[in-house]
Design an enzyme around this catalytic site. Structure first.
Site, PDB file in Angstrom:
ATOM      1  N   GLU A 116       0.821  -1.213   0.000  1.00 45.65           N
ATOM      2  CA  GLU A 116       0.000   0.000   0.000  1.00 45.65           C
ATOM      3  C   GLU A 116       0.855   1.263   0.000  1.00 45.65           C
ATOM      4  O   GLU A 116       0.478   2.279  -0.577  1.00 45.65           O
ATOM      5  CB  GLU A 116      -0.962  -0.002   1.195  1.00 45.65           C
ATOM      6  CG  GLU A 116      -1.946  -1.165   1.214  1.00 45.65           C
ATOM      7  CD  GLU A 116      -2.779  -1.309  -0.057  1.00 45.65           C
ATOM      8  OE1 GLU A 116      -2.940  -0.320  -0.805  1.00 45.65           O
ATOM      9  OE2 GLU A 116      -3.255  -2.436  -0.325  1.00 45.65           O
ATOM     10  N   HIS A 172       1.576   2.224  -3.510  1.00 40.98           N
ATOM     11  CA  HIS A 172       0.480   3.009  -4.090  1.00 40.98           C
ATOM     12  C   HIS A 172       0.543   4.465  -3.620  1.00 40.98           C
ATOM     13  O   HIS A 172       0.403   5.404  -4.405  1.00 40.98           O
ATOM     14  CB  HIS A 172      -0.868   2.435  -3.673  1.00 40.98           C
ATOM     15  CG  HIS A 172      -1.248   1.162  -4.357  1.00 40.98           C
ATOM     16  ND1 HIS A 172      -1.187   1.004  -5.720  1.00 40.98           N
ATOM     17  CD2 HIS A 172      -1.718  -0.016  -3.856  1.00 40.98           C
ATOM     18  CE1 HIS A 172      -1.595  -0.217  -6.037  1.00 40.98           C
ATOM     19  NE2 HIS A 172      -1.918  -0.856  -4.920  1.00 40.98           N
ATOM     20  N   HIS A 196       3.390   6.438  -5.046  1.00 39.52           N
ATOM     21  CA  HIS A 196       3.059   6.721  -6.453  1.00 39.52           C
ATOM     22  C   HIS A 196       2.139   7.941  -6.513  1.00 39.52           C
ATOM     23  O   HIS A 196       2.366   8.884  -7.293  1.00 39.52           O
ATOM     24  CB  HIS A 196       2.369   5.485  -7.042  1.00 39.52           C
ATOM     25  CG  HIS A 196       2.256   5.496  -8.536  1.00 39.52           C
ATOM     26  ND1 HIS A 196       1.576   4.514  -9.228  1.00 39.52           N
ATOM     27  CD2 HIS A 196       2.727   6.349  -9.479  1.00 39.52           C
ATOM     28  CE1 HIS A 196       1.643   4.775 -10.524  1.00 39.52           C
ATOM     29  NE2 HIS A 196       2.330   5.891 -10.702  1.00 39.52           N
TER      30      HIS A 196
END
Length: 598
Positions: A391, A394, A397
């Site tokens: 996670e 993510h 990102h």
């Protein structure tokens, strides 16, 4: 955390996300809600005027972005508050209101795309040449033009926008059944204690080295879903029908074409994934046999597929230690990545522990101008450390993208997002394998890596094949009854896992508990992302800074181009089958290594 699941107010604040950074109080949320309503109504003043001048078109684009930026914040906050505890009616209502506002806003803005596409293409190109500010929107405009054949008239778009809330209701129904209503009862755990089976604890039970515990948890879960099989089949049937009907209305060849069109992904990418994985199912069958031998059982059941093949001493990994493991594992990504990540942890990105009513699983979420929040249900296992790292991929990102792209390109397709999360996992497993001296622990980690391939590359491809099957059936006039779904899912499960798995009819109900099936043709991206990440992490570990710099550039790119093109920045071409084939070769190498240990 103990045996009892705590209430939300019993969790220490330092383990909760800093959601107050979005709205210090709910009066501000209400104000933003009203601002969106007003701005969305006012936006109708642009109807019929988009082709008037380059300046008017730019102004409309900018105001549309502002509306969606605030609306995204409104929705994300309400949804995250609901996810903290699904039992709180107030936040259920706020989340529902935010969803309604999305539908209402979509309706007000629904004229924009068809009217934009009514402007002749050469005139649009002239507008971009004449107005510097419109150059920012050039890629977005080209994307609109690419989808032109599937955009309806203004009246039709308005109607679709108005019924969008009803069209998405099957997902909401499933979510409430799955998170609030379904109960799995209690089982006796390894220590002889009566423990409630929850979503958060289920995988822990499936990893138990006591086969009786695994079997009990497995049966409790699937029997609970089985008691609701007709309701769940009807819900999924209508979810699939919605996909099929929407695709027909928009003149797509199929629901699969409609789903892949948004990312401009060729159908061949989806089909190649399934074909390439199917061609190497013998590797998965070999692994099942390795499992049987190492577990020392006569027959392998589906509830034996998650237990680690090596039993290590029970190790509770405190949350703080998991953060240190993450920092060490992600060191190859460089100082800038680590510094930004550490500041995020301190600022309150992460909601750590399970509580009563909390949404199960894990996710990374947030709006363009919020923190990239992480929801966890951390339970002290090594698997939970990998979930954290996943996670965080993510969220980092999102962080890089939002700080380097304007709002319109500030998101990412799932096709690219899954690469960012899986690169992190791959780097962590390489770090742990390299730095572990204990041969038994090394064997455990080797198996863990193999399991990543099995659960991501094989399992998600099996799900993707199932979705292709269900949508094709509905497109050809079939009804997805509980019997049909269970029968077809059972056949697929047999094909993928092979003759060495002892057949158990309960696994036929697995289709009923997969939340991702309510967002069709989504899960294949886990498998393609895993393959791309495998290649990227290998390059970072081999080549260091040049590969790392290319990867960080990819993280900054957001939605500024098509996913296939963006991944080329990081050195991977997903339009070809080679990345999947390379991943299969890597899996085979791991199988050969573990076969030597049998």
């Amino acid at each position: 955390m103990g045996k009892e699941t705590k209430n939300r107010d019993q969790i220490d604040k330092k383990y909760k996300w800093n959601i107050e950074a979005m709205y210090a109080d709910e009066e501000q949320w209400k104000k933003d809600y009203q601002i969106v309503e007003e701005k969305a109504k006012d936006f109708k003043s642009y109807a019929g005027r988009l082709g008037e001048s380059p300046q008017v078109l730019l102004e409309a684009f900018q105001k549309k972005d502002t509306i969606w930026l605030i609306l995204e914040r409104v929705y994300v906050y309400a949804r995250m508050k609901k996810d903290e505890d699904n039992q709180v009616n107030k936040y259920q209502a706020m989340s529902d209101k935010a969803s309604s506002l999305i539908a209402k806003t979509s309706s007000y803005l629904s004229f924009f795309t068809p009217e934009l596409l009514d402007i002749p293409e050469d005139k649009l190109k002239g507008f971009i040449a004449a107005e510097e500010g419109l150059k920012l929107y050039e890629h977005a405009i080209n994307e609109f033009l690419r989808e032109k054949a599937h955009v309806l008239s203004q009246t039709e778009e308005n109607l679709l926008a108005q019924i969008s809330e009803i069209a998405s209701s099957t997902n909401d129904i499933f979510t409430m059944i799955n998170n609030a209503d379904i109960k799995f009862g209690t089982i006796t755990d390894e220590d002889g204690d009566e423990v409630e089976v929850t979503h958060g604890r289920y995988i822990g039970f499936m990893e138990s080295h006591d086969q009786r515990v695994r079997k009990d948890a497995y049966e409790h879960v699937y029997q609970a879903y089985g008691q609701l099989k007709n309701t769940l089949a009807t819900t999924y049937n209508y979810n699939t029908k919605t996909d099929v009907i929407t695709a027909r209305i928009r003149k797509y060849e199929s629901a699969l074409h409609a789903a892949l069109s948004g990312d401009n992904i060729p159908i061949s990418v989806y089909d190649n994934l399934i074909e390439t994985v199917n061609s190497r199912l013998d590797l998965l069958h070999r692994y099942v046999e390795v499992r049987r031998k190492l577990l020392g059982v006569q027959d392998v059941h589906m509830y034996d597929m998650y237990v680690p093949l090596v039993e290590l001493p029970k190790e509770e990994i405190p949350y703080q230690k998991s953060l240190d493991m993450m920092r060490e594992g992600l060191a190859p990504l460089g100082d800038d990545y680590l510094q930004k990540m550490n500041r995020g942890i301190e600022a309150g990105w992460i909601d750590v522990y399970e509580n009563q009513g909390k949404t199960s699983g894990a996710y990374s979420f947030g709006s363009y101008d919020s923190m990239p929040y992480i929801l966890l249900n951390y339970n002290g296992k090594l698997k939970d450390v990998f979930t954290l790292v996943h996670e965080m991929g993510h969220s980092m990102h999102s962080y890089y993208t939002r700080h380097n792209q304007p709002f319109i390109y500030g998101g990412h397709s799932i096709f690219t997002a899954e690469v960012a999360s899986t690169v992190n996992e791959s780097l962590l497993i390489h770090h742990l394998l390299e730095n572990t001296k204990d041969p038994e622990k090394k064997k455990y980690l080797l198996n863990l890596y193999i399991e990543e391939f099995r659960t991501t590359l094989f399992r998600q491809t099996m799900f993707a094949e199932f979705e292709r099957l269900t949508h094709y059936a509905v497109e050809n006039g079939e009804v997805l009854t509980a019997e049909w779904l269970s029968d077809e899912y059972g056949k697929l499960n047999k094909k993928y896992f092979g003759p060495k798995v002892s057949y158990d009819p309960l696994i036929e109900m697995e289709w009923s508990r997969i939340p991702h099936f309510y967002k069709a043709f989504y899960v294949y991206k886990y498998a393609t992302g895993f393959s791309a990440a495998s290649a990227i992490s290998e390059e970072i570990l081999k080549k260091g800074q040049p590969a790392r710099d290319a990867y960080i550039e990819f993280l900054k790119s957001g939605d500024s181009d098509d996913p296939i093109e963006l991944l080329k920045i990081a050195g991977v071409d997903m339009s070809r089958p080679e990345p999947i084939e390379k991943a299969m070769n890597a899996f085979e190498t791991l199988i050969v290594e573990i076969e030597k240990l049998v």
